[in-house]
Design a protein around this motif. Structure first.
Motif, PDB file in Angstrom:
ATOM      1  N   PRO A  93     -13.560 -21.068  13.000  1.00 51.67           N
ATOM      2  CA  PRO A  93     -13.915 -19.847  13.711  1.00 51.67           C
ATOM      3  C   PRO A  93     -15.007 -19.064  12.996  1.00 51.67           C
ATOM      4  N   VAL A  94     -15.694 -18.243  13.755  1.00 53.88           N
ATOM      5  CA  VAL A  94     -16.690 -17.352  13.169  1.00 53.88           C
ATOM      6  C   VAL A  94     -15.969 -16.260  12.403  1.00 53.88           C
ATOM      7  N   PRO A  95     -16.377 -15.978  11.145  1.00 49.19           N
ATOM      8  CA  PRO A  95     -15.698 -14.925  10.389  1.00 49.19           C
ATOM      9  C   PRO A  95     -15.721 -13.611  11.150  1.00 49.19           C
ATOM     10  N   GLY A  96     -14.624 -12.875  11.060  1.00 47.68           N
ATOM     11  CA  GLY A  96     -14.528 -11.589  11.736  1.00 47.68           C
ATOM     12  C   GLY A  96     -13.133 -11.023  11.570  1.00 47.68           C
ATOM     13  N   PRO A  97     -12.848  -9.922  12.248  1.00 47.93           N
ATOM     14  CA  PRO A  97     -11.522  -9.300  12.123  1.00 47.93           C
ATOM     15  C   PRO A  97     -10.420 -10.256  12.547  1.00 47.93           C
ATOM     16  N   ALA A  98      -9.266 -10.145  11.896  1.00 45.50           N
ATOM     17  CA  ALA A  98      -8.135 -10.999  12.228  1.00 45.50           C
ATOM     18  C   ALA A  98      -7.511 -10.539  13.536  1.00 45.50           C
ATOM     19  N   PRO A  99      -6.898 -11.465  14.280  1.00 49.12           N
ATOM     20  CA  PRO A  99      -6.217 -11.081  15.515  1.00 49.12           C
ATOM     21  C   PRO A  99      -5.130 -10.054  15.232  1.00 49.12           C
ATOM     22  N   ALA A 100      -4.861  -9.218  16.238  1.00 47.29           N
ATOM     23  CA  ALA A 100      -3.876  -8.155  16.059  1.00 47.29           C
ATOM     24  C   ALA A 100      -2.451  -8.678  16.100  1.00 47.29           C
ATOM     25  N   ALA A 101      -2.239  -9.873  16.687  1.00 49.13           N
ATOM     26  CA  ALA A 101      -0.882 -10.412  16.811  1.00 49.13           C
ATOM     27  C   ALA A 101      -0.259 -10.617  15.432  1.00 49.13           C
ATOM     28  N   ASP A 102       1.029 -10.290  15.332  1.00 50.86           N
ATOM     29  CA  ASP A 102       1.737 -10.399  14.061  1.00 50.86           C
ATOM     30  C   ASP A 102       2.974 -11.263  14.265  1.00 50.86           C
ATOM     31  N   ASP A 103       2.977 -12.440  13.654  1.00 53.19           N
ATOM     32  CA  ASP A 103       4.100 -13.359  13.785  1.00 53.19           C
ATOM     33  C   ASP A 103       4.953 -13.386  12.529  1.00 53.19           C
ATOM     34  N   THR A 104       4.891 -12.323  11.729  1.00 55.19           N
ATOM     35  CA  THR A 104       5.632 -12.311  10.470  1.00 55.19           C
ATOM     36  C   THR A 104       7.126 -12.514  10.700  1.00 55.19           C
ATOM     37  N   LEU A 105       7.656 -11.941  11.785  1.00 56.71           N
ATOM     38  CA  LEU A 105       9.077 -12.087  12.061  1.00 56.71           C
ATOM     39  C   LEU A 105       9.448 -13.557  12.213  1.00 56.71           C
ATOM     40  N   GLN A 106       8.601 -14.339  12.893  1.00 55.37           N
ATOM     41  CA  GLN A 106       8.879 -15.759  13.045  1.00 55.37           C
ATOM     42  C   GLN A 106       8.880 -16.469  11.696  1.00 55.37           C
ATOM     43  N   LEU A 107       8.054 -15.978  10.771  1.00 53.46           N
ATOM     44  CA  LEU A 107       8.024 -16.580   9.445  1.00 53.46           C
ATOM     45  C   LEU A 107       9.330 -16.306   8.695  1.00 53.46           C
ATOM     46  N   TYR A 108       9.899 -15.111   8.875  1.00 51.91           N
ATOM     47  CA  TYR A 108      11.222 -14.829   8.310  1.00 51.91           C
ATOM     48  C   TYR A 108      12.235 -15.849   8.820  1.00 51.91           C
ATOM     49  N   PHE A 109      12.237 -16.065  10.137  1.00 58.43           N
ATOM     50  CA  PHE A 109      13.194 -16.995  10.732  1.00 58.43           C
ATOM     51  C   PHE A 109      12.983 -18.414  10.208  1.00 58.43           C
ATOM     52  N   LEU A 110      11.726 -18.810  10.070  1.00 56.59           N
ATOM     53  CA  LEU A 110      11.421 -20.154   9.599  1.00 56.59           C
ATOM     54  C   LEU A 110      11.934 -20.363   8.183  1.00 56.59           C
ATOM     55  N   CYS A 111      11.703 -19.383   7.317  1.00 59.37           N
ATOM     56  CA  CYS A 111      12.091 -19.526   5.911  1.00 59.37           C
ATOM     57  C   CYS A 111      13.607 -19.439   5.721  1.00 59.37           C
ATOM     58  N   ALA A 112      14.305 -18.905   6.707  1.00 58.25           N
ATOM     59  CA  ALA A 112      15.769 -18.845   6.644  1.00 58.25           C
ATOM     60  C   ALA A 112      16.390 -19.832   7.617  1.00 58.25           C
ATOM     61  N   HIS A 113      15.693 -20.933   7.864  1.00 54.24           N
ATOM     62  CA  HIS A 113      16.160 -21.911   8.843  1.00 54.24           C
ATOM     63  C   HIS A 113      17.493 -22.515   8.407  1.00 54.24           C
ATOM     64  N   PRO A 114      18.414 -22.715   9.353  1.00 52.82           N
ATOM     65  CA  PRO A 114      19.743 -23.243   9.000  1.00 52.82           C
ATOM     66  C   PRO A 114      19.710 -24.602   8.309  1.00 52.82           C
ATOM     67  N   SER A 115      18.643 -25.353   8.455  1.00 49.67           N
ATOM     68  CA  SER A 115      18.571 -26.666   7.805  1.00 49.67           C
ATOM     69  C   SER A 115      18.328 -26.568   6.304  1.00 49.67           C
ATOM     70  N   LEU A 116      17.991 -25.391   5.817  1.00 51.86           N
ATOM     71  CA  LEU A 116      17.727 -25.196   4.393  1.00 51.86           C
ATOM     72  C   LEU A 116      18.989 -24.755   3.667  1.00 51.86           C
ATOM     73  N   THR A 117      19.107 -25.148   2.406  1.00 52.66           N
ATOM     74  CA  THR A 117      20.182 -24.628   1.576  1.00 52.66           C
ATOM     75  C   THR A 117      19.868 -23.173   1.248  1.00 52.66           C
ATOM     76  N   PRO A 118      20.878 -22.368   0.888  1.00 46.80           N
ATOM     77  CA  PRO A 118      20.599 -20.968   0.545  1.00 46.80           C
ATOM     78  C   PRO A 118      19.548 -20.816  -0.549  1.00 46.80           C
ATOM     79  N   SER A 119      19.623 -21.643  -1.598  1.00 43.75           N
ATOM     80  CA  SER A 119      18.660 -21.509  -2.697  1.00 43.75           C
ATOM     81  C   SER A 119      17.247 -21.852  -2.232  1.00 43.75           C
ATOM     82  N   SER A 120      17.122 -22.863  -1.365  1.00 40.75           N
ATOM     83  CA  SER A 120      15.801 -23.236  -0.861  1.00 40.75           C
ATOM     84  C   SER A 120      15.258 -22.152   0.075  1.00 40.75           C
TER      85      SER A 120
END
Length: 417
Positions: A93-120
């Motif tokens: 992409p051409v450098p410029g402002p980042a999109p306004a959409a924020d998917d941080t919440l989905q990243l929380y869910f991904l990192c706490a996925h049930p397939s992972l052990t608690p420590s992972s």
């Protein structure tokens, strides 16, 4: 360059790269490279200011997206065997402002996925959402950096095929954040403070009373941190702490957040735990603690979780509200080897730090069961039994500070004959 600002932008940058077609593991590696580049080349880069209207932050996020995407493309080009990505290489992409959409919440869910052990899940959350380096996480957990790198790498491979558009489980995310908070203050990263930061970030993105309840619980416990240890490093029980050293601003904030959550009439375990912590914080002295109301909140927690650790702490509260023999009777009704999940922190027989023990399994003693029994027997006047149980509890203690505290309790009673 404000490192905290950079770390707060990392989750959003990762999700942008993933939506452009990068795999999660490759995106996370590219963003870490961009972070290093930012710290190296932009030591006085843009930072937020009241007059900027957030523009400086958007510029910095856009810069991080551009650098991270280029790092991803460089890594992809280097893998000649991956011919299927050739079309993707022409989409820079051409450098410029980042999109306004924020998917941080989905990243929380991904990192706490049930397939992972608690420590992972904890390690991946600290790396991808918290923006900590592998070295920082390893130091916090007191393990070799190579060990932590392997743990994070396995976790990234495990979730590499998970789609971002699937709903996640808020309860699992909260449990992971609570595990981070309970790890405390080892290493060069204050994990309790980091857990509060991440929970604030989550609360800004999801309207859920239990998210607010966990944030309130963390604030109320963290407010007592300065009084938890003596100058020699020994633990100071809740009843003996100098309440003048408690952080009143954090207590007021925690109580305010809790009251707003409770008003929604959707009670959960973190709100109930926070209510107990608030009653401790609200008492001017230990003797003025409203133990009757604390027992009532423990009854709610038992209803919500049926955890043996909650029942254990309830026995302590009953002993304070109705006398030590009533507490011992409540303790006798509890199977010391029952299974269950971690409960609320705050037993007065030790420090009031959060419960760091994992859930007891079948045949595994409930954490601090023996210490609670010792405390109640001492209050009932049976000093010989209490001394013996304190010594036994010291041998079971999960850490050196608690072991020393319980050993001193046993020695104190033995000295009294």
């Amino acid at each position: 360059m404000d490192e905290n600002l950079l770390r707060s932008l990392i989750p959003g940058v990762i999700t942008i790269l993933v939506r452009r077609g990068a795999g999660f593991a490759a995106a996370e590696d590219a963003v870490q490279d961009a972070l290093v580049e930012a710290l190296r080349t932009r030591p006085h880069g843009p930072s937020p200011s009241p007059s900027s209207g957030g523009g400086a932050v958007r510029d910095l996020k856009g810069w991080l997206v551009t650098v991270a995407w280029r790092r991803f493309l460089d890594a992809t080009r280097a893998e000649a065997a991956r011919r299927r990505r050739e079309d993707l290489l022409d989409q820079e992409p051409v450098p410029g402002p980042a999109p306004a959409a924020d998917d941080t919440l989905q990243l929380y869910f991904l990192c706490a996925h049930p397939s992972l052990t608690p420590s992972s899940a904890v390690a991946l959350t600290l790396r991808a959402v918290g923006g900590l380096t592998t070295r920082q996480i390893a130091r916090a957990y007191l393990v070799p950096e190579a060990t932590m790198a392997q743990r994070i790498s396995r976790a990234k491979r495990t979730v590499s095929g998970v789609r971002f558009d699937r709903p996640g489980d808020v309860a699992t995310v909260l449990r992971v954040l609570y595990l981070v908070f309970n790890e405390g203050y080892s290493g060069d990263v204050d994990l309790a403070a980091e857990a509060i930061r991440l929970t604030r970030q989550l609360a800004a993105r999801v309207d859920h009373p239990e998210v607010a309840g966990l944030l309130a619980l963390m604030l109320l416990h963290h407010a007592r941190r300065p009084a938890r240890t003596a100058p020699d490093g020994s633990l100071v029980p809740l009843a003996e702490q100098d309440r003048g050293r408690w952080d009143t601003a954090s207590i007021a904030e925690g109580i305010g957040i809790l009251q707003a959550a409770l008003a929604r009439d959707r009670l959960g375990e973190y709100q109930a735990q926070a209510a107990i912590a608030a009653l401790h914080a609200d008492a001017p002295t230990a003797g003025e603690t409203d133990w009757v109301q604390i027992v009532e909140w423990y009854d709610e927690l038992v209803r919500l979780t049926d955890s043996p650790v909650v029942r254990l702490n309830r026995a302590v509260a009953v002993g304070e509200a109705d006398g030590p023999r009533a507490g011992l009777a409540a303790l006798a009704a509890l199977d010391a080897s029952a299974s269950g999940s971690p409960g609320t922190p705050g037993s007065p027989n030790s420090s009031d730090a959060p419960n760091t023990s994992g859930p007891p399994g079948r045949g595994r003693p409930i954490p601090r069961y023996t210490a609670v029994a010792a405390y109640l027997h001492e209050r009932d006047g049976d000093l010989a039994t209490a001394a013996r149980l304190y010594a036994e509890a010291a041998r079971e203690a999960p850490n050196l500070a608690e072991r020393d505290h319980l050993t001193r309790q046993a020695a104190r009673l033995n000295a009294r004959g």
